[in-house]
Enzyme design. Structure first.
Site, short mmCIF file in Angstrom:
data_model
loop_
_atom_site.label_atom_id
_atom_site.label_comp_id
_atom_site.label_asym_id
_atom_site.label_seq_id
_atom_site.Cartn_x
_atom_site.Cartn_y
_atom_site.Cartn_z
N ASN A 1 -6.80 0.51 10.63
CA ASN A 1 -5.57 0.78 11.37
C ASN A 1 -4.96 -0.52 11.88
O ASN A 1 -5.67 -1.39 12.39
CB ASN A 1 -5.85 1.70 12.56
CG ASN A 1 -6.23 3.09 12.10
OD1 ASN A 1 -5.86 3.50 11.00
ND2 ASN A 1 -6.95 3.82 12.92
N PRO B 1 -6.79 -2.70 4.65
CA PRO B 1 -6.91 -2.84 6.10
C PRO B 1 -7.35 -1.55 6.77
O PRO B 1 -7.23 -0.46 6.21
CB PRO B 1 -5.48 -3.20 6.52
CG PRO B 1 -4.64 -2.46 5.53
CD PRO B 1 -5.40 -2.52 4.22
N TYR C 1 1.90 8.07 -0.45
CA TYR C 1 1.78 6.67 -0.06
C TYR C 1 0.43 6.09 -0.46
O TYR C 1 0.35 5.03 -1.09
CB TYR C 1 1.99 6.54 1.45
CG TYR C 1 1.66 5.19 2.01
CD1 TYR C 1 2.54 4.12 1.87
CD2 TYR C 1 0.45 4.96 2.68
CE1 TYR C 1 2.25 2.87 2.39
CE2 TYR C 1 0.15 3.71 3.20
CZ TYR C 1 1.04 2.68 3.05
OH TYR C 1 0.73 1.43 3.56
N HIS D 1 3.75 5.13 12.97
CA HIS D 1 2.37 5.56 12.71
C HIS D 1 1.45 5.22 13.87
O HIS D 1 0.24 5.26 13.75
CB HIS D 1 1.84 4.93 11.43
CG HIS D 1 1.80 3.45 11.44
ND1 HIS D 1 2.83 2.67 10.99
CD2 HIS D 1 0.87 2.57 11.88
CE1 HIS D 1 2.55 1.39 11.14
NE2 HIS D 1 1.35 1.30 11.68
N LYS E 1 -0.52 3.11 -3.27
CA LYS E 1 -1.17 1.86 -2.88
C LYS E 1 -2.49 1.66 -3.63
O LYS E 1 -2.88 0.53 -3.94
CB LYS E 1 -1.41 1.84 -1.37
CG LYS E 1 -0.16 1.60 -0.55
CD LYS E 1 0.38 0.19 -0.78
CE LYS E 1 1.49 -0.19 0.15
NZ LYS E 1 1.97 -1.57 -0.05
N VAL F 1 3.68 -6.31 9.43
CA VAL F 1 2.62 -7.24 9.01
C VAL F 1 3.23 -8.55 8.52
O VAL F 1 2.73 -9.64 8.83
CB VAL F 1 1.75 -6.62 7.90
CG1 VAL F 1 0.70 -7.61 7.43
CG2 VAL F 1 1.07 -5.35 8.41
N GLY F 2 4.32 -8.46 7.77
CA GLY F 2 4.93 -9.66 7.22
C GLY F 2 5.39 -10.66 8.26
O GLY F 2 5.18 -11.86 8.11
N GLY G 1 8.03 -8.34 2.03
CA GLY G 1 7.92 -7.61 3.29
C GLY G 1 7.87 -8.52 4.50
O GLY G 1 7.33 -8.15 5.55
N GLY H 1 8.97 -7.16 7.87
CA GLY H 1 8.28 -6.00 8.41
C GLY H 1 7.21 -6.37 9.42
O GLY H 1 7.02 -7.54 9.76
#
Length: 266
Positions: A250, A248, A221, A264, A225, A100-101, A95, A98
């Site tokens: 938000n 995590p 989702y 989101h 996870k 966070v990545g 990821g 993306g």
């Protein structure tokens, strides 16, 4: 010295005022500069165990200004030592393109990590077993940071619950399994705070994490996870393979998705 430490721990709710027992669930994310907090440890038979370079030390470990200190043996591991320990390792970041990545890769590079594997979804489909198996066999990562996932807001989750479940579950199962099969030294995965049950009081307690179903707007989702944790338990019990799963709160910031229908962020 120790009295000052205990005062800080009590102030930050790490030590129960009545029993004096340490509970690492209340480890604060920030404290005054002159205070210490426990790091990298857990409670085992009423002793606090912390992993350090020279083994297990059954007494409080504390961190101050980037250093890990064991009061009973005096061993200190600076942040620099920890960085050097992993600096030459081959690190796979799933990821990486993306939200966070991208932020994680930038931070790793800023700290001097250069041996990074950052494949895109066109290079390797993490939902296909042959792709994942072949990538691990070819590149042989030593550390895996599993950040990848199909993410979206409430509208997207409600419209495509099966897709969110399938893709996230498959990624998690395959990354965990082939990390174990290929002898990965450290696997850290990112789960989801929405996995907490809907009907629990705020602020959340980790004791409640398994006490009910999550909000049904994103159950596909969030339950996929949550399987990261279940698989971690199973692989630890049967194979002795250790994993770390981060949950995590938000998240928002640079590189986030601000699409009007799929994001989101409010």
């Amino acid at each position: 010295y120790m009295q000052k430490i205990m005062t800080s721990m009590k102030r930050n709710q790490i030590v129960d005022q009545n029993t004096g027992r340490v509970d690492l669930r209340y480890n604060p994310m920030s404290v005054d500069e002159d205070y210490f907090i426990p790091v990298r440890g857990g409670v085992n038979n009423n002793k606090i165990e912390f992993t350090i370079n020279k083994g297990i030390c059954e007494i409080d470990g504390f961190v101050k200004r980037g250093s890990f200190v064991c009061p009973c043996c005096g061993n200190m591991t600076h942040e620099k030592d920890l960085k050097d320990q992993f600096k030459e390792k081959k690190i796979l970041v799933t990821g990486a393109s993306g939200f966070v990545g991208k932020n994680l890769v930038e931070e790793l590079q800023r700290k001097g990590f250069t041996n990074l594997l950052t494949p895109t979804s066109t290079e390797v489909d993490l939902t296909r077993e042959n792709d994942v198996k072949g990538y691990f066999e070819l590149h042989k990562p030593e550390v895996v940071l599993h950040i990848a996932g199909l993410v979206g807001g409430i509208a997207a989750n409600k419209a495509r619950p099966a897709e969110f479940f399938y893709k996230n579950a498959m990624m998690s199962v395959l990354i965990n399994h082939y990390s174990y099969v290929n002898g990965v030294e450290k696997l850290v995965s990112l789960a989801a705070g929405c996995g907490y049950p809907k009907e629990i009081p705020v602020p959340f307690s980790e004791d409640d994490f398994w006490n009910g179903l999550p909000d049904m707007n994103s159950y596909g989702y969030s339950l996929a996870k949550k399987n990261l944790i279940v698989q971690g338990w199973a692989y630890k019990q049967q194979y002795g393979f250790n994993t770390t799963v981060l949950i995590p709160a938000n998240l928002y910031g640079p590189y986030d998705n601000f699409h009007l229908e799929n994001s989101h962020v409010v």
